[in-house]
Design a protein around this motif. Structure first.
Motif, PDB file in Angstrom:
ATOM      1  N   THR A 112       0.647  -0.846   0.253  1.00  0.00           N
ATOM      2  CA  THR A 112       0.509  -0.258   0.015  1.00  0.00           C
ATOM      3  C   THR A 112       1.016   1.430  -0.364  1.00  0.00           C
ATOM      4  OG1 THR A 112       0.031  -0.271   2.471  1.00  0.00           O
ATOM      5  CG2 THR A 112      -1.893  -1.245   0.968  1.00  0.00           C
ATOM      6  N   SER A 113       1.765   1.162   0.693  1.00  0.00           N
ATOM      7  CA  SER A 113       2.995   2.377   0.985  1.00  0.00           C
ATOM      8  C   SER A 113       4.324   1.870   1.267  1.00  0.00           C
ATOM      9  CB  SER A 113       2.004   3.668   2.304  1.00  0.00           C
ATOM     10  OG  SER A 113       1.064   3.426   1.577  1.00  0.00           O
ATOM     11  N   PRO A 114       5.046   1.877   0.946  1.00  0.00           N
ATOM     12  CA  PRO A 114       6.587   1.165   0.813  1.00  0.00           C
ATOM     13  C   PRO A 114       7.610   1.803   1.272  1.00  0.00           C
ATOM     14  CG  PRO A 114       5.428   1.154  -1.920  1.00  0.00           C
ATOM     15  CD  PRO A 114       4.299   1.290  -1.656  1.00  0.00           C
ATOM     16  N   GLY A 115       7.142   3.479   0.831  1.00  0.00           N
ATOM     17  CA  GLY A 115       7.768   4.093   1.784  1.00  0.00           C
ATOM     18  C   GLY A 115       8.014   4.341   2.839  1.00  0.00           C
ATOM     19  N   PHE A 116       6.996   3.741   3.371  1.00  0.00           N
ATOM     20  CA  PHE A 116       7.254   4.212   4.850  1.00  0.00           C
ATOM     21  C   PHE A 116       6.381   2.985   5.922  1.00  0.00           C
ATOM     22  CE2 PHE A 116       3.202   6.361   3.780  1.00  0.00           C
ATOM     23  CZ  PHE A 116       2.443   5.794   4.878  1.00  0.00           C
ATOM     24  N   ALA A 117       5.745   2.023   5.040  1.00  0.00           N
ATOM     25  CA  ALA A 117       4.814   0.650   5.484  1.00  0.00           C
ATOM     26  C   ALA A 117       5.115  -0.885   5.127  1.00  0.00           C
ATOM     27  CB  ALA A 117       3.544   1.660   5.253  1.00  0.00           C
ATOM     28  N   ASP A 118       5.247  -1.249   5.742  1.00  0.00           N
ATOM     29  CA  ASP A 118       5.217  -3.480   4.954  1.00  0.00           C
ATOM     30  C   ASP A 118       3.921  -4.145   5.053  1.00  0.00           C
ATOM     31  OD1 ASP A 118       4.649  -3.622   7.926  1.00  0.00           O
ATOM     32  OD2 ASP A 118       6.309  -4.837   7.859  1.00  0.00           O
ATOM     33  N   GLU A 119       2.564  -3.033   4.777  1.00  0.00           N
ATOM     34  CA  GLU A 119       1.154  -3.143   4.971  1.00  0.00           C
ATOM     35  C   GLU A 119       1.808  -3.824   3.409  1.00  0.00           C
ATOM     36  OE1 GLU A 119      -3.368  -2.938   4.817  1.00  0.00           O
ATOM     37  OE2 GLU A 119      -1.910  -0.759   4.397  1.00  0.00           O
ATOM     38  N   LEU A 120       0.474  -5.247   2.871  1.00  0.00           N
ATOM     39  CA  LEU A 120       0.997  -6.588   2.218  1.00  0.00           C
ATOM     40  C   LEU A 120      -0.676  -6.400   1.442  1.00  0.00           C
ATOM     41  CD1 LEU A 120       1.800  -7.815  -0.435  1.00  0.00           C
ATOM     42  CD2 LEU A 120       2.055  -9.613   0.408  1.00  0.00           C
ATOM     43  N   ILE A 121      -1.787  -6.047   0.618  1.00  0.00           N
ATOM     44  CA  ILE A 121      -3.165  -6.232   0.644  1.00  0.00           C
ATOM     45  C   ILE A 121      -2.995  -7.545  -0.328  1.00  0.00           C
ATOM     46  CG2 ILE A 121      -5.210  -5.895  -0.167  1.00  0.00           C
ATOM     47  CD1 ILE A 121      -4.861  -3.194   0.743  1.00  0.00           C
ATOM     48  N   TYR A 122      -3.541  -8.244  -0.229  1.00  0.00           N
ATOM     49  CA  TYR A 122      -3.801  -9.922  -0.792  1.00  0.00           C
ATOM     50  C   TYR A 122      -5.555  -9.432  -1.113  1.00  0.00           C
ATOM     51  CZ  TYR A 122      -0.453 -11.673   1.793  1.00  0.00           C
ATOM     52  OH  TYR A 122       1.600 -11.991   2.047  1.00  0.00           O
ATOM     53  N   LEU A 123      -5.363  -9.062  -2.878  1.00  0.00           N
ATOM     54  CA  LEU A 123      -6.843  -9.537  -3.421  1.00  0.00           C
ATOM     55  C   LEU A 123      -7.288 -10.423  -4.122  1.00  0.00           C
ATOM     56  CD1 LEU A 123      -8.940  -6.773  -4.563  1.00  0.00           C
ATOM     57  CD2 LEU A 123      -7.283  -7.070  -6.405  1.00  0.00           C
ATOM     58  N   TYR A 124      -9.042 -10.977  -3.993  1.00  0.00           N
ATOM     59  CA  TYR A 124      -9.507 -11.392  -4.540  1.00  0.00           C
ATOM     60  C   TYR A 124     -11.019 -11.164  -4.953  1.00  0.00           C
ATOM     61  CZ  TYR A 124      -6.601 -14.645  -1.072  1.00  0.00           C
ATOM     62  OH  TYR A 124      -5.527 -15.649  -0.821  1.00  0.00           O
ATOM     63  N   PHE A 125     -11.250 -12.929  -5.924  1.00  0.00           N
ATOM     64  CA  PHE A 125     -12.469 -11.921  -6.528  1.00  0.00           C
ATOM     65  C   PHE A 125     -13.253 -13.371  -6.347  1.00  0.00           C
ATOM     66  CE2 PHE A 125     -14.913 -12.987 -10.971  1.00  0.00           C
ATOM     67  CZ  PHE A 125     -15.538 -11.778 -10.461  1.00  0.00           C
ATOM     68  N   THR A 126     -14.901 -12.872  -6.277  1.00  0.00           N
ATOM     69  CA  THR A 126     -15.824 -13.925  -6.713  1.00  0.00           C
ATOM     70  C   THR A 126     -16.987 -13.687  -6.688  1.00  0.00           C
ATOM     71  OG1 THR A 126     -17.440 -15.917  -4.876  1.00  0.00           O
ATOM     72  CG2 THR A 126     -16.450 -13.389  -4.174  1.00  0.00           C
ATOM     73  N   ASP A 127     -17.397 -14.277  -8.041  1.00  0.00           N
ATOM     74  CA  ASP A 127     -19.232 -14.140  -8.441  1.00  0.00           C
ATOM     75  C   ASP A 127     -19.569 -15.171  -7.985  1.00  0.00           C
ATOM     76  OD1 ASP A 127     -17.869 -16.674  -9.556  1.00  0.00           O
ATOM     77  OD2 ASP A 127     -18.285 -15.132 -11.958  1.00  0.00           O
ATOM     78  N   GLU A 128     -19.790 -15.908  -6.759  1.00  0.00           N
ATOM     79  CA  GLU A 128     -20.760 -16.899  -6.518  1.00  0.00           C
ATOM     80  C   GLU A 128     -20.697 -16.409  -5.082  1.00  0.00           C
ATOM     81  OE1 GLU A 128     -19.330 -21.345  -6.971  1.00  0.00           O
ATOM     82  OE2 GLU A 128     -17.883 -20.771  -9.428  1.00  0.00           O
ATOM     83  N   LEU A 129     -21.877 -16.040  -5.013  1.00  0.00           N
ATOM     84  CA  LEU A 129     -22.343 -15.179  -4.149  1.00  0.00           C
ATOM     85  C   LEU A 129     -23.554 -16.250  -2.877  1.00  0.00           C
ATOM     86  CD1 LEU A 129     -21.644 -10.999  -4.004  1.00  0.00           C
ATOM     87  CD2 LEU A 129     -20.209 -12.720  -3.187  1.00  0.00           C
ATOM     88  N   GLU A 130     -23.171 -16.257  -2.106  1.00  0.00           N
ATOM     89  CA  GLU A 130     -24.428 -16.538  -1.484  1.00  0.00           C
ATOM     90  C   GLU A 130     -25.199 -15.178   0.144  1.00  0.00           C
ATOM     91  OE1 GLU A 130     -23.772 -21.061   0.344  1.00  0.00           O
ATOM     92  OE2 GLU A 130     -22.887 -21.157  -1.681  1.00  0.00           O
ATOM     93  N   LYS A 131     -26.262 -14.937  -0.336  1.00  0.00           N
ATOM     94  CA  LYS A 131     -26.854 -14.725   1.067  1.00  0.00           C
ATOM     95  C   LYS A 131     -26.817 -14.977   2.340  1.00  0.00           C
ATOM     96  CE  LYS A 131     -27.898 -10.395   1.692  1.00  0.00           C
ATOM     97  NZ  LYS A 131     -27.064  -9.286   1.780  1.00  0.00           N
ATOM     98  N   GLY A 132     -25.751 -14.523   3.423  1.00  0.00           N
ATOM     99  CA  GLY A 132     -26.612 -14.650   4.683  1.00  0.00           C
ATOM    100  C   GLY A 132     -25.942 -13.829   5.862  1.00  0.00           C
ATOM    101  N   THR A 133     -25.765 -13.621   6.501  1.00  0.00           N
ATOM    102  CA  THR A 133     -26.163 -12.820   7.643  1.00  0.00           C
ATOM    103  C   THR A 133     -24.957 -11.628   7.736  1.00  0.00           C
ATOM    104  OG1 THR A 133     -27.345 -14.486   8.321  1.00  0.00           O
ATOM    105  CG2 THR A 133     -27.087 -12.041  10.099  1.00  0.00           C
TER     106      THR A 133
END
Length: 181
Positions: A112-133
């Motif tokens: 996200t901001s490699p100049g001062f942070a080591d945060e790594l975000i993993y991005l996923y996709f889904t098009d198979e959604l089931e309504k829950g709560t």
């Protein structure tokens, strides 16, 4: 060894929090001189692009205190200690949107901001959604909205979507095969 490498000679922890830690590192630069680096340590995060069977992207509206305003984002959250990113993505999707899925496709990861942070975000996709709560954290308040990819692109342009992970995800979806207008 990389000729740009900075050797750490000392580390001092400044702050240890629930979400981030802050360290100051004394480093030897490639030219032999010394400098300080302030580093935000973050456990990492996940984000999900959830798409309904109608082809809409499920987004969340959430107030962000650091910005002092409400913004629109894809569902996301931080990794818990030792948690697998895939499991975290499924958990965050359900907590924030109420949707469950049995299929999450890993798209990519990014810093996200490699100049001062080591945060790594993993991005996923889904098009198979089931309504829950919806089962948000007790300090989390948000609204759900569903928009087409074209509407999401307009929201990036007018800065209704104004965070990097969501803008990046929308751009990726535009480039992904099968999502061309």
């Amino acid at each position: 060894m990389d000729h740009l490498y900075e050797k750490t000679v000392a580390t001092k922890q400044i702050f240890k929090g629930k979400v981030i830690d802050l360290e100051v590192k004394e480093v030897e630069l490639p030219n032999g001189k010394m400098s300080s680096r302030e580093i935000v340590k973050h456990p990492g995060a996940v984000a999900v692009v959830p798409m309904t069977k109608e082809g809409n992207i499920v987004l969340v509206r959430q107030y962000r205190k650091a910005l002092g305003k409400t913004i629109v984002e894809i569902p996301a959250g931080k990794l818990e200690k030792g948690e697998n990113p895939l499991e975290s993505a499924a958990r965050e999707l359900e907590e924030e949107t109420g949707y469950k899925t049995k299929k999450l496709e890993f798209l990519l990861s990014f810093y996200t901001s490699p100049g001062f942070a080591d945060e790594l975000i993993y991005l996923y996709f889904t098009d198979e959604l089931e309504k829950g709560t919806v089962n948000m954290d007790e300090d989390e308040f948000l609204d759900l909205i569903e928009v087409s990819l074209e509407e999401a692109e307009k929201m990036v342009k007018d800065q209704t979507i104004h965070d990097a992970k969501t803008a990046y995800a929308i751009l990726y979806m535009r480039m992904k095969a099968g999502f061309k207008s």
